[in-house]
Scaffold this motif. Structure first.
Motif, PDB file in Angstrom:
ATOM      1  N   ILE A 170     -35.527  25.642  59.245  1.00 39.43           N
ATOM      2  CA  ILE A 170     -35.687  27.050  58.872  1.00 39.43           C
ATOM      3  C   ILE A 170     -35.171  27.200  57.451  1.00 39.43           C
ATOM      4  N   TRP A 171     -36.029  27.673  56.575  1.00 38.42           N
ATOM      5  CA  TRP A 171     -35.726  27.770  55.144  1.00 38.42           C
ATOM      6  C   TRP A 171     -35.718  29.234  54.736  1.00 38.42           C
ATOM      7  N   VAL A 172     -34.626  29.645  54.082  1.00 38.28           N
ATOM      8  CA  VAL A 172     -34.498  31.010  53.570  1.00 38.28           C
ATOM      9  C   VAL A 172     -34.523  30.910  52.048  1.00 38.28           C
ATOM     10  N   PRO A 173     -35.689  31.129  51.431  1.00 33.86           N
ATOM     11  CA  PRO A 173     -35.832  30.808  50.010  1.00 33.86           C
ATOM     12  C   PRO A 173     -34.988  31.669  49.084  1.00 33.86           C
ATOM     13  N   ASP A 174     -34.720  32.924  49.434  1.00 30.57           N
ATOM     14  CA  ASP A 174     -33.958  33.771  48.504  1.00 30.57           C
ATOM     15  C   ASP A 174     -32.527  33.282  48.329  1.00 30.57           C
ATOM     16  N   ALA A 175     -32.033  32.486  49.288  1.00 34.67           N
ATOM     17  CA  ALA A 175     -30.675  31.945  49.203  1.00 34.67           C
ATOM     18  C   ALA A 175     -30.655  30.433  49.064  1.00 34.67           C
ATOM     19  N   GLN A 176     -31.828  29.808  49.028  1.00 36.34           N
ATOM     20  CA  GLN A 176     -31.928  28.336  49.021  1.00 36.34           C
ATOM     21  C   GLN A 176     -31.043  27.727  50.117  1.00 36.34           C
ATOM     22  N   CYS A 177     -31.217  28.263  51.312  1.00 39.82           N
ATOM     23  CA  CYS A 177     -30.403  27.854  52.458  1.00 39.82           C
ATOM     24  C   CYS A 177     -31.317  27.311  53.544  1.00 39.82           C
ATOM     25  N   MET A 178     -30.887  26.224  54.201  1.00 47.01           N
ATOM     26  CA  MET A 178     -31.672  25.610  55.258  1.00 47.01           C
ATOM     27  C   MET A 178     -30.836  25.452  56.521  1.00 47.01           C
ATOM     28  N   GLY A 193     -31.155   9.621  71.042  1.00 47.27           N
ATOM     29  CA  GLY A 193     -31.773   9.168  72.279  1.00 47.27           C
ATOM     30  C   GLY A 193     -33.227   9.553  72.443  1.00 47.27           C
ATOM     31  N   ASP A 194     -33.679  10.590  71.706  1.00 48.15           N
ATOM     32  CA  ASP A 194     -35.086  10.990  71.702  1.00 48.15           C
ATOM     33  C   ASP A 194     -35.636  10.942  70.279  1.00 48.15           C
ATOM     34  N   GLY A 195     -35.005  10.129  69.437  1.00 50.73           N
ATOM     35  CA  GLY A 195     -35.303  10.158  68.019  1.00 50.73           C
ATOM     36  C   GLY A 195     -36.360   9.173  67.567  1.00 50.73           C
ATOM     37  N   HIS A 196     -36.615   9.247  66.266  1.00 48.70           N
ATOM     38  CA  HIS A 196     -37.590   8.383  65.604  1.00 48.70           C
ATOM     39  C   HIS A 196     -36.922   7.807  64.360  1.00 48.70           C
ATOM     40  N   PHE A 197     -36.318   6.631  64.522  1.00 50.45           N
ATOM     41  CA  PHE A 197     -35.512   6.035  63.473  1.00 50.45           C
ATOM     42  C   PHE A 197     -36.318   5.739  62.214  1.00 50.45           C
ATOM     43  N   GLU A 198     -37.524   5.194  62.392  1.00 47.36           N
ATOM     44  CA  GLU A 198     -38.324   4.798  61.228  1.00 47.36           C
ATOM     45  C   GLU A 198     -38.710   6.000  60.376  1.00 47.36           C
ATOM     46  N   ASP A 199     -38.809   7.182  60.976  1.00 40.64           N
ATOM     47  CA  ASP A 199     -39.227   8.387  60.261  1.00 40.64           C
ATOM     48  C   ASP A 199     -38.064   9.189  59.699  1.00 40.64           C
ATOM     49  N   TRP A 200     -36.874   8.993  60.263  1.00 44.90           N
ATOM     50  CA  TRP A 200     -35.752   9.902  59.977  1.00 44.90           C
ATOM     51  C   TRP A 200     -35.411   9.951  58.496  1.00 44.90           C
ATOM     52  N   GLY A 201     -35.382   8.798  57.834  1.00 41.70           N
ATOM     53  CA  GLY A 201     -35.033   8.771  56.415  1.00 41.70           C
ATOM     54  C   GLY A 201     -36.000   9.578  55.567  1.00 41.70           C
ATOM     55  N   GLY A 202     -37.295   9.471  55.862  1.00 45.63           N
ATOM     56  CA  GLY A 202     -38.281  10.252  55.117  1.00 45.63           C
ATOM     57  C   GLY A 202     -38.116  11.738  55.343  1.00 45.63           C
ATOM     58  N   THR A 203     -37.731  12.120  56.547  1.00 48.63           N
ATOM     59  CA  THR A 203     -37.500  13.531  56.836  1.00 48.63           C
ATOM     60  C   THR A 203     -36.264  14.030  56.089  1.00 48.63           C
ATOM     61  N   LEU A 204     -35.232  13.202  55.988  1.00 48.41           N
ATOM     62  CA  LEU A 204     -34.070  13.576  55.170  1.00 48.41           C
ATOM     63  C   LEU A 204     -34.467  13.728  53.702  1.00 48.41           C
ATOM     64  N   ASP A 205     -35.365  12.875  53.223  1.00 57.23           N
ATOM     65  CA  ASP A 205     -35.869  13.025  51.853  1.00 57.23           C
ATOM     66  C   ASP A 205     -36.556  14.374  51.676  1.00 57.23           C
ATOM     67  N   ALA A 206     -37.306  14.784  52.706  1.00 59.33           N
ATOM     68  CA  ALA A 206     -38.002  16.068  52.639  1.00 59.33           C
ATOM     69  C   ALA A 206     -37.011  17.229  52.613  1.00 59.33           C
ATOM     70  N   VAL A 207     -35.920  17.123  53.387  1.00 63.06           N
ATOM     71  CA  VAL A 207     -34.864  18.147  53.323  1.00 63.06           C
ATOM     72  C   VAL A 207     -34.290  18.212  51.913  1.00 63.06           C
ATOM     73  N   LYS A 208     -33.954  17.075  51.367  1.00 60.61           N
ATOM     74  CA  LYS A 208     -33.323  17.011  50.045  1.00 60.61           C
ATOM     75  C   LYS A 208     -34.245  17.551  48.955  1.00 60.61           C
ATOM     76  N   ALA A 209     -35.551  17.386  49.130  1.00 58.01           N
ATOM     77  CA  ALA A 209     -36.512  17.849  48.130  1.00 58.01           C
ATOM     78  C   ALA A 209     -36.489  19.365  47.961  1.00 58.01           C
ATOM     79  N   TYR A 210     -36.041  20.089  48.980  1.00 53.34           N
ATOM     80  CA  TYR A 210     -35.916  21.549  48.856  1.00 53.34           C
ATOM     81  C   TYR A 210     -34.747  21.942  47.951  1.00 53.34           C
ATOM     82  N   ASP A 211     -33.867  21.010  47.647  1.00 55.04           N
ATOM     83  CA  ASP A 211     -32.661  21.271  46.864  1.00 55.04           C
ATOM     84  C   ASP A 211     -31.850  22.425  47.471  1.00 55.04           C
ATOM     85  N   PRO A 212     -31.518  22.329  48.761  1.00 59.63           N
ATOM     86  CA  PRO A 212     -30.762  23.422  49.384  1.00 59.63           C
ATOM     87  C   PRO A 212     -29.366  23.535  48.788  1.00 59.63           C
ATOM     88  N   GLN A 213     -28.926  24.784  48.600  1.00 57.89           N
ATOM     89  CA  GLN A 213     -27.572  25.042  48.111  1.00 57.89           C
ATOM     90  C   GLN A 213     -26.580  25.175  49.257  1.00 57.89           C
TER      91      GLN A 213
END
Length: 316
Positions: A170-178, A193-213
């Motif tokens: 959930i992204w709130v753009p006016d505050a750059q908060c996720m 236990g229900d995760g996807h290890f091979e994908d997780w790093g790329g998803t973290l990259d996608a989080v970081k790309a938003y530059d959340p404050q």
């Protein structure tokens, strides 16, 4: 069973914190227990994550009422796990929102997950008698949707598989908060236990790309400022990789689940043994890492019976 799950012995009440992470944005945290988020708009409130029971959800509501009397109109679940969704009825919201994939996972494995988690972590389900049943969304989306709380824009998006196949942020753009759900944790073990290890790093990259404050993670303290955000993303990445790579190496040479358990402990204990819920998560994390490394893309459904069988095998 040779001994109880670590979480079955976790009976102490956790200290609640309610931290402002942006204007009208709050993180409800409790020492490694599941977090919730609060987004206050012009005329209404959105809750992120509904807690495990109405009893726990009411603790979130008490915190909300300490800062606003605006009605709670929306509840968003980042994924399907019982500890995140079964308290939804307490909010009496107009809309309960999940991704299409998360709803499909409730259909496929929601009851089994509830039974399994109830056995694993009884403290979180105190007051379970008030749960009316599985939580079903009133609104679903594919890929992304936007909600306006008056003029406040809230974007709900799927940016990749990680903790589950149905994760949303959930992204709130006016505050750059996720609000990341369990994609990001802070000084708490990731439950994989229900995760996807091979994908997780790329998803973290996608989080970081938003530059959340600021970030409200799935577990652990509120993350305010770029330094805290970057540190939590990096430590989450390290946890996931340190769990998966040893299990992958064991699977490649035809080793057993117990071999994978020993290898993951050797890699992770020195760095993460003091993290919240580390011992609780470890057997489920190793089992899933070992499965994925052997080509099982869709996580096998956890049941109360499978939990016990897996734990006994690791003890042997």
């Amino acid at each position: 069973m040779a001994k109880a799950f670590a979480s079955q012995g976790d009976t102490s009440e956790k200290e609640i914190s309610f931290t402002e992470i942006g204007e009208g944005l709050f993180a409800f945290t409790a020492e490694g227990d599941p977090n919730s988020g609060v987004i206050i708009g012009d005329d209404s409130v959105m809750i992120v994550e509904a807690q495990a029971t109405p009893r726990l959800a009411n603790k979130v509501i008490d915190c909300v009422r300490s800062v606003t009397d605006k009605p709670i109109t929306h509840v968003v679940m980042t994924h399907y796990h019982a500890v995140r969704v079964l308290g939804a009825s307490a909010f009496d919201a107009q809309q309960v929102i999940m991704s299409d994939k998360a709803r499909a996972m409730v259909v496929e494995r929601g009851q089994e997950d509830w039974d399994s988690e109830f056995q694993r972590f009884p403290r979180l389900f105190e007051g379970h008698e008030s749960i009316p049943g599985l939580t079903w969304p009133t609104t679903t989306f594919n890929d992304q949707m936007t909600v306006y709380l008056g003029n406040r824009k809230v974007e709900i998006k799927q940016i990749g598989r990680a903790h589950t196949a149905g994760d949303s942020v959930i992204w709130v753009p006016d505050a750059q908060c996720m609000f990341t759900g369990d994609i990001v944790e802070d000084h708490s073990a990731c439950y994989c236990g229900d995760g996807h290890f091979e994908d997780w790093g790329g998803t973290l990259d996608a989080v970081k790309a938003y530059d959340p404050q600021s970030i409200a993670p799935g577990r652990g303290g509120a993350l305010i400022g770029r330094e805290a955000v970057d540190s939590a993303i990096a430590s989450t990445r390290d946890f996931v990789e340190s769990t998966y790579l040893p299990a992958k190496q064991v699977a490649a040479r035809g080793g057993s689940l117990k071999d994978a358990w020993d290898a993951v402990r050797e890699a992770c204990d020195p760095k993460f043994k003091d993290y919240a819920i580390y011992e609780h998560c470890l057997p489920f994390n190793v089992s899933r890492a070992y499965d994925e490394a052997r080509g099982i893309d869709t996580p096998r459904i956890w049941t109360a019976e499978r939990d016990v069988a897996m734990w006994e095998a690791l003890q042997d």
